[in-house]
Design an enzyme around this catalytic site. Structure first.
Site, PDB file in Angstrom:
ATOM      1  N   ARG A   1      -5.036   2.958  17.035  1.00 31.68           N
ATOM      2  CA  ARG A   1      -5.470   2.648  15.943  1.00 31.68           C
ATOM      3  C   ARG A   1      -5.415   3.396  14.909  1.00 31.68           C
ATOM      4  O   ARG A   1      -4.533   4.491  15.219  1.00 31.68           O
ATOM      5  CB  ARG A   1      -7.562   2.606  16.179  1.00 31.68           C
ATOM      6  CG  ARG A   1      -8.307   1.415  15.477  1.00 31.68           C
ATOM      7  CD  ARG A   1      -7.537   0.471  16.415  1.00 31.68           C
ATOM      8  NE  ARG A   1      -8.750  -0.835  15.756  1.00 31.68           N
ATOM      9  CZ  ARG A   1      -9.102  -1.224  15.057  1.00 31.68           C
ATOM     10  NH1 ARG A   1      -8.229  -0.752  13.604  1.00 31.68           N
ATOM     11  NH2 ARG A   1      -9.879  -2.191  14.112  1.00 31.68           N
ATOM     12  N   LYS A   2      -5.780   3.239  13.572  1.00 29.66           N
ATOM     13  CA  LYS A   2      -5.576   3.616  12.953  1.00 29.66           C
ATOM     14  C   LYS A   2      -6.414   5.012  12.948  1.00 29.66           C
ATOM     15  O   LYS A   2      -6.800   5.689  13.554  1.00 29.66           O
ATOM     16  CB  LYS A   2      -6.745   2.941  11.273  1.00 29.66           C
ATOM     17  CG  LYS A   2      -7.674   3.368  11.132  1.00 29.66           C
ATOM     18  CD  LYS A   2      -8.430   2.144  10.480  1.00 29.66           C
ATOM     19  CE  LYS A   2      -8.845   2.829   8.818  1.00 29.66           C
ATOM     20  NZ  LYS A   2      -9.298   2.023   7.534  1.00 29.66           N
TER      21      LYS A   2
ATOM     22  N   GLY B   1     -17.035  -5.947   0.887  1.00 26.63           N
ATOM     23  CA  GLY B   1     -17.254  -7.269   1.860  1.00 26.63           C
ATOM     24  C   GLY B   1     -17.552  -7.596   2.780  1.00 26.63           C
ATOM     25  O   GLY B   1     -17.490  -8.535   3.417  1.00 26.63           O
TER      26      GLY B   1
ATOM     27  N   ARG C   1       0.706  -1.406  -0.019  1.00 27.63           N
ATOM     28  CA  ARG C   1      -0.101  -0.082   0.437  1.00 27.63           C
ATOM     29  C   ARG C   1       1.226   1.321   0.515  1.00 27.63           C
ATOM     30  O   ARG C   1       1.298   1.207   0.635  1.00 27.63           O
ATOM     31  CB  ARG C   1      -1.380  -0.558   1.120  1.00 27.63           C
ATOM     32  CG  ARG C   1      -1.726   1.772   1.585  1.00 27.63           C
ATOM     33  CD  ARG C   1      -2.710   1.276   2.027  1.00 27.63           C
ATOM     34  NE  ARG C   1      -3.463   0.242   2.748  1.00 27.63           N
ATOM     35  CZ  ARG C   1      -4.581   0.419   3.989  1.00 27.63           C
ATOM     36  NH1 ARG C   1      -4.034   0.478   5.079  1.00 27.63           N
ATOM     37  NH2 ARG C   1      -5.955  -0.766   3.663  1.00 27.63           N
TER      38      ARG C   1
ATOM     39  N   CYS D   1     -14.548  -0.577   4.148  1.00 30.54           N
ATOM     40  CA  CYS D   1     -13.739  -0.291   3.171  1.00 30.54           C
ATOM     41  C   CYS D   1     -14.262   1.012   1.659  1.00 30.54           C
ATOM     42  O   CYS D   1     -13.913   1.947   1.461  1.00 30.54           O
ATOM     43  CB  CYS D   1     -12.624  -0.667   2.889  1.00 30.54           C
ATOM     44  SG  CYS D   1     -11.759  -1.278   4.489  1.00 30.54           S
ATOM     45  N   GLY D   2     -15.522  -0.133   1.966  1.00 33.36           N
ATOM     46  CA  GLY D   2     -16.508   1.011   0.189  1.00 33.36           C
ATOM     47  C   GLY D   2     -17.460   1.867   0.604  1.00 33.36           C
ATOM     48  O   GLY D   2     -18.381   2.201  -0.391  1.00 33.36           O
TER      49      GLY D   2
HETATM   50 FE1  SRM Z   1      -9.480  -0.490   4.837  1.00 39.47          FE
HETATM   51  C1  SRM Z   1      -8.987  -2.449   7.203  1.00 39.47           C
HETATM   52  C2  SRM Z   1      -8.576  -2.331   2.258  1.00 39.47           C
HETATM   53  C3  SRM Z   1     -10.712   2.263   3.406  1.00 39.47           C
HETATM   54  C4  SRM Z   1     -11.873   0.502   7.570  1.00 39.47           C
HETATM   55  N1  SRM Z   1      -8.797  -2.427   4.998  1.00 39.47           N
HETATM   56  C5  SRM Z   1      -8.409  -3.176   6.003  1.00 39.47           C
HETATM   57  C6  SRM Z   1      -8.005  -4.259   5.467  1.00 39.47           C
HETATM   58  C7  SRM Z   1      -6.421  -4.143   5.171  1.00 39.47           C
HETATM   59  C8  SRM Z   1      -7.523  -5.907   5.942  1.00 39.47           C
HETATM   60  C9  SRM Z   1      -6.566  -6.598   5.863  1.00 39.47           C
HETATM   61  O1  SRM Z   1      -6.098  -6.780   6.050  1.00 39.47           O
HETATM   62  O2  SRM Z   1      -6.594  -7.436   5.145  1.00 39.47           O
HETATM   63  C10 SRM Z   1      -7.904  -4.306   3.831  1.00 39.47           C
HETATM   64  C11 SRM Z   1      -6.994  -4.496   2.957  1.00 39.47           C
HETATM   65  C12 SRM Z   1      -7.631  -5.285   1.858  1.00 39.47           C
HETATM   66  C13 SRM Z   1      -6.612  -5.645   1.018  1.00 39.47           C
HETATM   67  O3  SRM Z   1      -6.215  -6.585   0.772  1.00 39.47           O
HETATM   68  O4  SRM Z   1      -6.231  -4.764  -0.104  1.00 39.47           O
HETATM   69  C14 SRM Z   1      -8.375  -2.954   3.608  1.00 39.47           C
HETATM   70  N2  SRM Z   1      -8.990   0.210   2.998  1.00 39.47           N
HETATM   71  C15 SRM Z   1      -9.281  -0.887   2.387  1.00 39.47           C
HETATM   72  C16 SRM Z   1      -8.905  -0.388   0.753  1.00 39.47           C
HETATM   73  C17 SRM Z   1      -7.632  -0.446  -0.341  1.00 39.47           C
HETATM   74  C18 SRM Z   1     -10.187  -0.731   0.464  1.00 39.47           C
HETATM   75  C19 SRM Z   1     -10.399  -0.289  -1.394  1.00 39.47           C
HETATM   76  O5  SRM Z   1     -10.532  -1.545  -2.184  1.00 39.47           O
HETATM   77  O6  SRM Z   1     -10.664   1.400  -1.772  1.00 39.47           O
HETATM   78  C20 SRM Z   1      -9.236   0.899   1.095  1.00 39.47           C
HETATM   79  C21 SRM Z   1      -7.502   1.618   1.664  1.00 39.47           C
HETATM   80  C22 SRM Z   1      -6.969   2.815   1.786  1.00 39.47           C
HETATM   81  C23 SRM Z   1      -5.732   3.321   1.696  1.00 39.47           C
HETATM   82  O7  SRM Z   1      -4.999   3.964   0.425  1.00 39.47           O
HETATM   83  O8  SRM Z   1      -5.521   4.296   2.542  1.00 39.47           O
HETATM   84  C24 SRM Z   1      -9.996   0.612   2.667  1.00 39.47           C
HETATM   85  N3  SRM Z   1     -10.750   1.020   5.319  1.00 39.47           N
HETATM   86  C25 SRM Z   1     -11.134   2.478   4.398  1.00 39.47           C
HETATM   87  C26 SRM Z   1     -12.157   3.481   4.362  1.00 39.47           C
HETATM   88  C27 SRM Z   1     -12.252   4.296   3.468  1.00 39.47           C
HETATM   89  C28 SRM Z   1     -11.716   5.928   4.274  1.00 39.47           C
HETATM   90  O9  SRM Z   1     -10.460   6.219   4.514  1.00 39.47           O
HETATM   91  O10 SRM Z   1     -12.350   6.392   3.745  1.00 39.47           O
HETATM   92  C29 SRM Z   1     -12.282   2.481   6.080  1.00 39.47           C
HETATM   93  C30 SRM Z   1     -13.864   3.004   6.889  1.00 39.47           C
HETATM   94  C31 SRM Z   1     -13.188   4.982   7.371  1.00 39.47           C
HETATM   95  C32 SRM Z   1     -12.639   4.615   8.364  1.00 39.47           C
HETATM   96  O11 SRM Z   1     -11.689   3.815   8.492  1.00 39.47           O
HETATM   97  O12 SRM Z   1     -12.787   5.025   9.405  1.00 39.47           O
HETATM   98  C33 SRM Z   1     -11.526   1.745   6.296  1.00 39.47           C
HETATM   99  N4  SRM Z   1     -10.121  -0.701   6.292  1.00 39.47           N
HETATM  100  C34 SRM Z   1     -11.124   0.639   7.688  1.00 39.47           C
HETATM  101  C35 SRM Z   1     -11.588  -0.999   8.937  1.00 39.47           C
HETATM  102  C36 SRM Z   1     -12.190  -0.432  10.237  1.00 39.47           C
HETATM  103  C37 SRM Z   1     -11.567   0.560  10.904  1.00 39.47           C
HETATM  104  C38 SRM Z   1     -12.105   0.245  12.398  1.00 39.47           C
HETATM  105  O13 SRM Z   1     -11.991   1.442  13.296  1.00 39.47           O
HETATM  106  O14 SRM Z   1     -12.731  -0.695  13.068  1.00 39.47           O
HETATM  107  C39 SRM Z   1     -10.273  -2.209   9.016  1.00 39.47           C
HETATM  108  C40 SRM Z   1     -10.336  -3.349  10.064  1.00 39.47           C
HETATM  109  C41 SRM Z   1      -9.300  -2.935  10.919  1.00 39.47           C
HETATM  110  O15 SRM Z   1      -8.416  -1.874  10.798  1.00 39.47           O
HETATM  111  O16 SRM Z   1      -9.218  -3.327  12.275  1.00 39.47           O
HETATM  112  C42 SRM Z   1     -10.130  -2.188   7.513  1.00 39.47           C
HETATM  113 FE1  SF4 Z   2     -14.086  -5.587   4.708  1.00 40.16          FE
HETATM  114 FE2  SF4 Z   2     -12.583  -3.888   4.342  1.00 40.16          FE
HETATM  115 FE3  SF4 Z   2     -11.713  -6.415   3.165  1.00 40.16          FE
HETATM  116 FE4  SF4 Z   2     -13.586  -4.816   1.982  1.00 40.16          FE
HETATM  117  S1  SF4 Z   2     -11.768  -4.304   2.446  1.00 40.16           S
HETATM  118  S2  SF4 Z   2     -13.857  -7.322   2.393  1.00 40.16           S
HETATM  119  S3  SF4 Z   2     -14.405  -3.637   3.758  1.00 40.16           S
HETATM  120  S4  SF4 Z   2     -11.926  -5.216   5.167  1.00 40.16           S
END
Ligand code: SRM
Ligand code: SF4
Length: 517
Positions: A182-183, A436, A68, A441-442
């Site tokens: 946290r993030k 998903g 990333r 994240c979507g």
């Molecule tokens: Fe996300 C975790 C993908 C934007 C909320 N997110 C993850 C992980 C790292 C989980 C994992 O280890 O597999 C996903 C990686 C999957 C992969 O292989 O791609 C993942 N998040 C994404 C992306 C790639 C979605 C996309 O297809 O665009 C986005 C990457 C953004 C970036 O460039 O950094 C992405 N994630 C978001 C957003 C949207 C935003 O930021 O506007 C959110 C909701 C907003 C927020 O964070 O407040 C989001 N992601 C989460 C969460 C829930 C956070 C929480 O407080 O519980 C997780 C799980 C966690 O952190 O424990 C998570």
């Molecule tokens: Fe769930 Fe984020 Fe993975 Fe999508 S990319 S399946 S919302 S953790």
């Protein structure tokens, strides 16, 4: 570091692994990891600590890591895009690139043995992936048309870059901010349409005038999680653009030192604000800064509906245009990235902009270069005029690569949209967001129609399904949507969405006589 991190014995698994060894320490071990390979690595380093360098172990595709990036304000040059494409090229069919919902790029198929070489290429190209995962600050988002928008208020490019440089120590890695509870998400809006979804960030800067000076009102605490989703609330502070970096630093220090760490479901910034109340939180930030903050401006300058930037748009520079290409669900292959780099050089200024809608803009295209640009074969797939349904389709990674996923998303989203497009005439763009799992994240909560993956029972069997979100509005007076129906089996989604689009979004069947199957 002054911190209230509790004693190791009482820590949860993630707090413990951070205290035992800072994730950034893996930087010095990369050559060793490359030598021994992923199977022989310490599992905590491999599965967790490497995320501090932006390197994500994928249990779904073991040995093929995800990388990333950090691309502040979503800006990437043609040279940088070529470096990213070259990295992917060596992995053949495994080498995917994805534009993310944070205006960023993720690379897939990466082998650990190549990481030292890849990182040295990034450094030469002025890019970094450091601190892009786990308990760190994510990519800093800004207006995708910063510096070229005819109606711009504040150019966010330099601010996003400076905030990133402060947080990452100019890309070297910064131990001051590598152990947050946290993030953490930061967005800076410089435009009139809230193109960054300010309300869903832990800190958001919104343009606002105070005594005729243009600065920002500050919002705090917005976030989505499986347990809770909240829009950001006013900090009751107005800041001069010159103070943006200092405000981010102070808020991060207060959060680092006092944020709740015991339960990871209750560790995002908003939980601390809840516990203290926003007045005390503000006072602590002031104390950290060493001076008071000015109260917020009475009104902000977000006045428009949100633009999607697709198509051809005149810039503030006379005779120049930005061209917004629709990248279906953000998916790129190495060949696409080479093409984009070339196109940006031949027709523009060798720069590309990414959007939170997972699309790509080519800025600085002279009027005379528009016609030949439109003849480029890539634009048959990355259209400037996609269908009203495809146009605003967004999808998270889903089950193809993400082990949290409850359903496959990207391919399903594309196939279903194509089916609906074939059946329906939809008079206006409808923002459909797929995610998903409940991590969101979507961003289904900002969509007209949000679809969140789940498992449902149908005919005695467990099948893929979605929960339906509706009512999300964006731009001026953005509001989060909510879940209005649970557990719709994916196999029933085509007729379900067809009816929803006809009843709620003015869609009609393409032919009067057409009888849906
Ligand atoms: Fe996300 C975790 C993908 C934007 C909320 N997110 C993850 C992980 C790292 C989980 C994992 O280890 O597999 C996903 C990686 C999957 C992969 O292989 O791609 C993942 N998040 C994404 C992306 C790639 C979605 C996309 O297809 O665009 C986005 C990457 C953004 C970036 O460039 O950094 C992405 N994630 C978001 C957003 C949207 C935003 O930021 O506007 C959110 C909701 C907003 C927020 O964070 O407040 C989001 N992601 C989460 C969460 C829930 C956070 C929480 O407080 O519980 C997780 C799980 C966690 O952190 O424990 C998570
Ligand atoms: Fe769930 Fe984020 Fe993975 Fe999508 S990319 S399946 S919302 S953790």
């Amino acid at each position: 570091m002054t911190s209230t991190v509790p004693a190791a014995a009482s820590l949860n698994k993630f707090e413990k692994l951070k205290v035992e060894k800072d994730g950034l320490a893996t930087k010095a071990e990369l050559e060793e990891f490359a030598k021994i390979g992923w199977e022989a690595m310490d599992e905590t380093d491999r599965d967790h600590r490497l995320k501090w360098l932006g390197v994500f172990f994928r249990p779904v595709t073991p040995g093929k890591f995800m990388l990333r990036m950090r691309l502040p304000n979503g800006i990437v040059t043609s040279g940088q895009m070529r470096v990213l494409a070259e990295v992917l090229q060596r992995y053949g069919e495994d080498g995917y690139g994805d534009v993310t919902t944070r205006q960023n790029i993720q690379l897939r198929g990466i082998r650990i043995e190549d990481i030292p070489d890849i990182f040295s290429r990034f450094e030469q190209a002025g890019m970094t992936s450091v601190q892009s995962g786990m308990d760190n600050v994510r990519n800093i988002t800004g207006s995708p048309v910063a510096g070229i928008d005819a109606d711009e208020l504040i150019d966010t490019r330099g601010l996003c870059r400076k905030v990133q440089d402060m947080i990452t120590n100019n890309g070297e890695g910064n131990p001051s901010f590598s152990n947050l509870p946290r993030k953490f998400n930061i967005a800076i809006a410089g435009c009139r349409d809230n193109s960054v979804h300010a309300e869903i960030n832990d800190i958001a800067f919104i343009p606002a005038y105070k005594n005729d000076v243009l600065g920002f009102n500050v919002l705090v605490g917005g976030f989505f999680s499986a347990k809770r989703c909240d829009a950001a609330i006013p900090l009751n502070a107005w800041v001069d653009p010159r103070d943006v970096v200092a405000v981010c630093e102070a808020i991060l220090l207060v959060y680092r030192n006092h944020g709740l760490r015991a339960n990871r479901q209750k560790s995002r910034l908003m939980w601390l604000i809840d516990e203290w109340g926003v007045d005390r939180f503000r006072a602590e930030v002031e104390q950290q800064m060493g001076h008071t903050l000015q109260p917020e401006a009475e009104k902000d300058e977000i006045l428009w509906a949100k633009r999607d930037h697709i198509g051809i748009h005149a810039q503030k520079q006379p005779g120049l245009n930005y061209v917004g290409l629709h990248v279906p669900v953000g998916r790129l292959f190495a060949s696409d990235m080479f093409d984009l780099a070339r196109i940006s050089e031949v027709y523009g200024s060798g720069e590309m902009r990414l959007t939170v809608e997972q699309n790509i803009l080519i800025p600085n295209v002279p009027d005379s270069r528009i016609a030949p640009l439109l003849k480029e074969p890539l634009l048959e797939r990355f259209s400037i005029n996609p269908s009203t349904l495809g146009r605003s389709l967004i999808s998270c990674t889903g089950a193809q690569f993400c082990n949290f996923a409850l359903v496959e998303t990207k391919n399903r989203a594309l196939a279903l949209t194509a089916d609906l497009d074939a059946e329906l005439h939809v008079p206006r763009a409808v923002r459909i967001h797929w995610t998903g799992c409940p991590n969101s994240c979507g961003q289904p909560q900002v969509a007209d129609i949000g679809l969140m993956g789940t498992k449902v029972r149908k005919d005695g069997k467990t099948v893929d399904g979605v929960d339906l979100y509706m009512g999300g509005t964006v731009g001026k007076e953005a509001k989060l949507g909510t879940c209005i129906q649970k557990g719709i089996p994916c196999e029933d989604l085509l007729p379900f969405l067809r009816n929803l689009l006809i009843q709620n979004f003015g869609a009609s069947l393409r032919t009067e006589t057409a009888t849906p199957p």
